[in-house]
Structures are given as structure tokens and as C-alpha cells.
Design a protein around this motif. Structure first.
Motif, PDB file in Angstrom:
ATOM      1  N   ASN A 276       0.856  -0.847   0.277  1.00  0.00           N
ATOM      2  CA  ASN A 276      -0.219   0.022   0.099  1.00  0.00           C
ATOM      3  C   ASN A 276       0.364   1.577   0.307  1.00  0.00           C
ATOM      4  O   ASN A 276       0.127   2.152  -0.113  1.00  0.00           O
ATOM      5  CB  ASN A 276      -0.655  -0.032   1.056  1.00  0.00           C
ATOM      6  CG  ASN A 276      -2.288  -0.971   1.311  1.00  0.00           C
ATOM      7  OD1 ASN A 276      -2.742  -1.150   0.225  1.00  0.00           O
ATOM      8  ND2 ASN A 276      -2.605  -1.364   1.663  1.00  0.00           N
ATOM      9  N   ASN A 277       2.042   0.918  -0.128  1.00  0.00           N
ATOM     10  CA  ASN A 277       2.873   1.794  -0.085  1.00  0.00           C
ATOM     11  C   ASN A 277       3.522   2.950  -1.485  1.00  0.00           C
ATOM     12  O   ASN A 277       4.680   2.606  -1.763  1.00  0.00           O
ATOM     13  CB  ASN A 277       4.542   1.795   1.028  1.00  0.00           C
ATOM     14  CG  ASN A 277       5.185   3.356   1.373  1.00  0.00           C
ATOM     15  OD1 ASN A 277       4.955   4.290   0.983  1.00  0.00           O
ATOM     16  ND2 ASN A 277       6.262   3.470   1.931  1.00  0.00           N
ATOM     17  N   LEU A 278       2.284   3.334  -1.807  1.00  0.00           N
ATOM     18  CA  LEU A 278       2.401   3.786  -3.542  1.00  0.00           C
ATOM     19  C   LEU A 278       2.592   5.304  -3.508  1.00  0.00           C
ATOM     20  O   LEU A 278       1.631   6.503  -2.667  1.00  0.00           O
ATOM     21  CB  LEU A 278       1.239   3.582  -4.294  1.00  0.00           C
ATOM     22  CG  LEU A 278       1.751   1.678  -4.280  1.00  0.00           C
ATOM     23  CD1 LEU A 278      -0.057   1.222  -4.810  1.00  0.00           C
ATOM     24  CD2 LEU A 278       2.819   0.224  -4.416  1.00  0.00           C
ATOM     25  N   SER A 279       3.124   6.071  -3.833  1.00  0.00           N
ATOM     26  CA  SER A 279       2.715   7.099  -5.288  1.00  0.00           C
ATOM     27  C   SER A 279       3.797   7.635  -6.486  1.00  0.00           C
ATOM     28  O   SER A 279       3.500   6.425  -6.746  1.00  0.00           O
ATOM     29  CB  SER A 279       4.054   8.176  -4.118  1.00  0.00           C
ATOM     30  OG  SER A 279       5.398   7.857  -4.105  1.00  0.00           O
ATOM     31  N   GLU A 280       2.743   8.262  -7.028  1.00  0.00           N
ATOM     32  CA  GLU A 280       2.780   8.809  -8.238  1.00  0.00           C
ATOM     33  C   GLU A 280       4.410   9.931  -8.733  1.00  0.00           C
ATOM     34  O   GLU A 280       4.177  10.631  -7.787  1.00  0.00           O
ATOM     35  CB  GLU A 280       1.871   9.644  -9.010  1.00  0.00           C
ATOM     36  CG  GLU A 280       2.039   9.088 -10.174  1.00  0.00           C
ATOM     37  CD  GLU A 280       0.587   9.860 -11.180  1.00  0.00           C
ATOM     38  OE1 GLU A 280       0.538  10.646 -11.935  1.00  0.00           O
ATOM     39  OE2 GLU A 280      -0.856   8.984 -11.075  1.00  0.00           O
ATOM     40  N   THR A 281       4.709   9.351  -9.522  1.00  0.00           N
ATOM     41  CA  THR A 281       6.048  11.109  -9.473  1.00  0.00           C
ATOM     42  C   THR A 281       6.297  10.237 -11.695  1.00  0.00           C
ATOM     43  O   THR A 281       5.698   9.634 -11.945  1.00  0.00           O
ATOM     44  CB  THR A 281       7.064  10.062  -8.662  1.00  0.00           C
ATOM     45  OG1 THR A 281       8.072  11.790  -8.948  1.00  0.00           O
ATOM     46  CG2 THR A 281       7.831   9.924  -8.812  1.00  0.00           C
ATOM     47  N   SER A 282       7.758  11.506 -11.781  1.00  0.00           N
ATOM     48  CA  SER A 282       7.819  11.569 -12.727  1.00  0.00           C
ATOM     49  C   SER A 282       9.478  10.243 -12.699  1.00  0.00           C
ATOM     50  O   SER A 282       9.783   9.724 -12.060  1.00  0.00           O
ATOM     51  CB  SER A 282       8.869  12.785 -13.532  1.00  0.00           C
ATOM     52  OG  SER A 282       9.624  12.358 -12.364  1.00  0.00           O
TER      53      SER A 282
END
Length: 107
Positions: A57-63
Motif C-alpha cells: 500500500n506504500n505507493l505514490s506517483e512521480t516522474s
């Protein structure tokens, strides 16, 4: 003004446009390509590969540039393959740059 210029310039432009359809260049995904970070495992996932990825569950969005700056690794072969350089015509590349076409990494 010489009439040769009036005929020559459009001819050069037309020849250039035709050549751009056939000249291929290799492009890499731009640094601002959208990527999903899996922070627990320090990996990144290409969005088309997310459904089959092993995640917490340790997700994030980036480039992509930020993921590489953080020294994250591709989560799977799917992500590695999705981010491989591609060959495309110079015309397609120009269309993408001016916003008239979608690129392989516009997910």
C-alpha cells in the motif's frame, strides 16, 4: 526579387516534409513520463504494468526522472520493456513535440 526563390523554397519544404516521414530516430521516454513508485521495495512501475505488479500500500506517483534520482529499480521486466527506447519517424516525433500526436509513453 527572383522567382527562383518563390519556387525553390516551397519545393525544399515539401521535400523536407516527405523526408521526415521516412527518417527514423531513436527516442527514449522523457523524464516527465508518469511512473508509480512502490516505496516499500524501492521500485517503480510503468502504469501499463501495474495490474500484474507485486505491490504494497506504500505507493505514490512521480516522474521517471525522479524515480531514477531516488535510485529506484524497475519492478519487473514488463516495466523495463515498456520504457525501452523506440524508433519512430522524425515526423511523428515532431507531431508529439507540438502536441498533435500521442507518444508511446503518454499513459
Amino acid at each position: 526579387m527572383k522567382k527562383g526563390w518563390l519556387i525553390g523554397l516551397p519545393a525544399v519544404l515539401v521535400i523536407g516534409m516527405i523526408a521526415a516521414m521516412f527518417i527514423e530516430v531513436e527516442t527514449e521516454p522523457p523524464g516527465d513520463t508518469r511512473i508509480i513508485l512502490e516505496r516499500t521495495h524501492s521500485t517503480y512501475i510503468a502504469p501499463p504494468c501495474f495490474e500484474h505488479a507485486e505491490t504494497t500500500n506504500n505507493l505514490s506517483e512521480t516522474s521517471l526522472a525522479k524515480a531514477k534520482e531516488l535510485h529506484f529499480k524497475p519492478e519487473s521486466v514488463c516495466t523495463t520493456d515498456a520504457l525501452q527506447p523506440q524508433k519512430q519517424s522524425l515526423m511523428n516525433l515532431l507531431e508529439q513535440k507540438i502536441g498533435l500526436g500521442k507518444g508511446k509513453w503518454d499513459w
